[in-house]
Design an enzyme around this catalytic site. Structure first.
Site, PDB file in Angstrom:
ATOM      1  N   LYS A   1       0.778  41.182   6.625  1.00 10.99           N
ATOM      2  CA  LYS A   1       0.124  41.800   5.459  1.00 10.99           C
ATOM      3  C   LYS A   1      -1.390  41.568   5.565  1.00 10.99           C
ATOM      4  CE  LYS A   1       4.365  40.864   3.054  1.00 10.99           C
ATOM      5  NZ  LYS A   1       5.116  40.985   1.829  1.00 10.99           N
TER       6      LYS A   1
ATOM      7  N   ASN B   1       5.326  40.374   9.636  1.00  8.32           N
ATOM      8  CA  ASN B   1       4.394  41.263   8.935  1.00  8.32           C
ATOM      9  C   ASN B   1       3.398  40.360   8.215  1.00  8.32           C
ATOM     10  OD1 ASN B   1       3.046  43.085   7.331  1.00  8.32           O
ATOM     11  ND2 ASN B   1       4.755  43.416   5.916  1.00  8.32           N
TER      12      ASN B   1
ATOM     13  N   HIS C   1       6.287  50.652   4.365  1.00 15.55           N
ATOM     14  CA  HIS C   1       6.602  49.358   3.715  1.00 15.55           C
ATOM     15  C   HIS C   1       6.600  49.554   2.197  1.00 15.55           C
ATOM     16  CE1 HIS C   1       6.201  45.201   2.358  1.00 15.55           C
ATOM     17  NE2 HIS C   1       6.717  44.865   3.521  1.00 15.55           N
TER      18      HIS C   1
ATOM     19  N   SER D   1      12.361  37.673   2.285  1.00 12.19           N
ATOM     20  CA  SER D   1      12.447  36.211   2.200  1.00 12.19           C
ATOM     21  C   SER D   1      13.288  35.587   3.311  1.00 12.19           C
ATOM     22  CB  SER D   1      12.937  35.777   0.815  1.00 12.19           C
ATOM     23  OG  SER D   1      12.020  36.214  -0.177  1.00 12.19           O
TER      24      SER D   1
ATOM     25  N   GLU E   1       5.400  47.898  -0.131  1.00  9.93           N
ATOM     26  CA  GLU E   1       4.100  47.686  -0.780  1.00  9.93           C
ATOM     27  C   GLU E   1       3.231  48.932  -0.646  1.00  9.93           C
ATOM     28  OE1 GLU E   1       3.086  44.026   1.205  1.00  9.93           O
ATOM     29  OE2 GLU E   1       4.678  43.006   0.102  1.00  9.93           O
TER      30      GLU E   1
ATOM     31  N   GLU F   1      14.853  46.504   3.531  1.00 10.05           N
ATOM     32  CA  GLU F   1      14.149  45.480   2.765  1.00 10.05           C
ATOM     33  C   GLU F   1      14.331  45.724   1.272  1.00 10.05           C
ATOM     34  OE1 GLU F   1      10.865  43.531   5.183  1.00 10.05           O
ATOM     35  OE2 GLU F   1       9.955  45.237   4.182  1.00 10.05           O
TER      36      GLU F   1
ATOM     37  N   GLY G   1       8.969  38.662  -0.753  1.00  8.98           N
ATOM     38  CA  GLY G   1       7.971  37.734  -1.262  1.00  8.98           C
ATOM     39  C   GLY G   1       8.415  36.989  -2.513  1.00  8.98           C
TER      40      GLY G   1
END
Ligand code: PEP
Length: 249
Positions: free
Chosen positions: A11, A9, A94, A212, A96, A166, A172
């Site tokens: 991003k 991904n 996701h 991660s 985010e 996730e 991250g």
């Protein structure tokens, strides 16, 4: 036997020329893998990435889609638009997008049903926050997210759906869930799918871990019984590193 799916991904990273350079570098490194290799790139890279990834093992995905077909939705991209240029995968929900763009379990469900209707391969993200992990509600949170995402999704469709577990606190941050915790949580998700669709179907759904993942921890995670590969953010931006994750064995 479930296939391992390793998806990057990116991003909001990489211009089209960088995407093409990355694919040129990655393609020979993953040409012999039995794993499914996917990179989910920004919208503006999709067409270039698709052209460049032809005749390679690399599949191309988007990072989001709108559930509507067309209309007055300024700035949005529909599933039909993705399908029309040959995009194969799409990330849905996701964390985010849930955190910054008001994605809800309801919008995730709507997008998932639309992606499946269009025969895009969805990667649906679920995961708990640090607070939820610490206060003992992680199981409740991820199973509810899974159940709500899959509302009105048929037996035939759920088999084509990939779930990415996730934990938000691992995305991250450099903090990875332990392989035992990640596997246990994925088992909770699989049990929830079993409650709805039965064991045979639950056993065939691909459930990834994300948070991660890097070349140094991919093997221990991906060799766990219920972890079927990964959704990889930061470490997917470097072709050499991402290739090591794909070729983790
Ligand atoms: C992600 O963006 O889905 C992700 C897991 O990011 P990272 O690997 O950087 O934690």
């Amino acid at each position: 036997m479930r296939k391992k799916v390793i998806a990057g991904n990116w991003k909001m990273n990489k211009l089209p020329n960088e995407a093409m350079e990355f694919i040129s570098e990655l393609a020979p490194l993953v040409k012999d893998t039995e794993n499914e290799v996917v990179i989910c790139v920004p919208y503006t890279d999709l067409f270039y990435a698709l052209m460049h990834a032809q005749d390679t093992k690399i599949k191309i995905g988007a990072q989001n889609m709108n559930a509507e077909e067309k209309g007055a939705y300024t700035g949005e991209i529909s599933g039909e638009m993705l399908k029309a240029i040959g995009v194969e995968y799409v990330i849905i929900g996701h964390s985010e997008r849930r955190a910054y763009y008001n994605e809800t379990d309801e919008s995730v469900n709507k997008k998932l049903k639309k992606a499946l209707l269009l025969e895009l391969k969805p990667i649906v993200c679920v995961g708990e926050s640090l607070e939820q992990r610490e206060n003992g509600t992680a199981k409740e949170v991820v199973t509810a997210q899974t159940r709500l995402a899959l509302e009105e999704v048929s037996n035939e469709e759920v088999i084509k759906t990939i779930i990415a577990y996730e934990p938000i606190w691992a995305i991250g941050t450099g903090k990875t869930a332990t392989k035992e915790d990640a596997n246990e949580t994925i088992k909770w998700i699989r049990e929830e799918i079993e409650n709805i669709y039965g064991k045979d179907i639950a056993d065939s759904v691909v459930i990834q871990y994300g948070g991660s993942v890097k070349s140094s921890n991919a093997k221990e995670l991906f060799e766990m019984s219920d972890i079927d590969g990964g959704l990889v953010g930061g470490a997917s931006l470097d072709a050499q590193e991402f290739a090591k994750i794909v070729n983790y064995k």
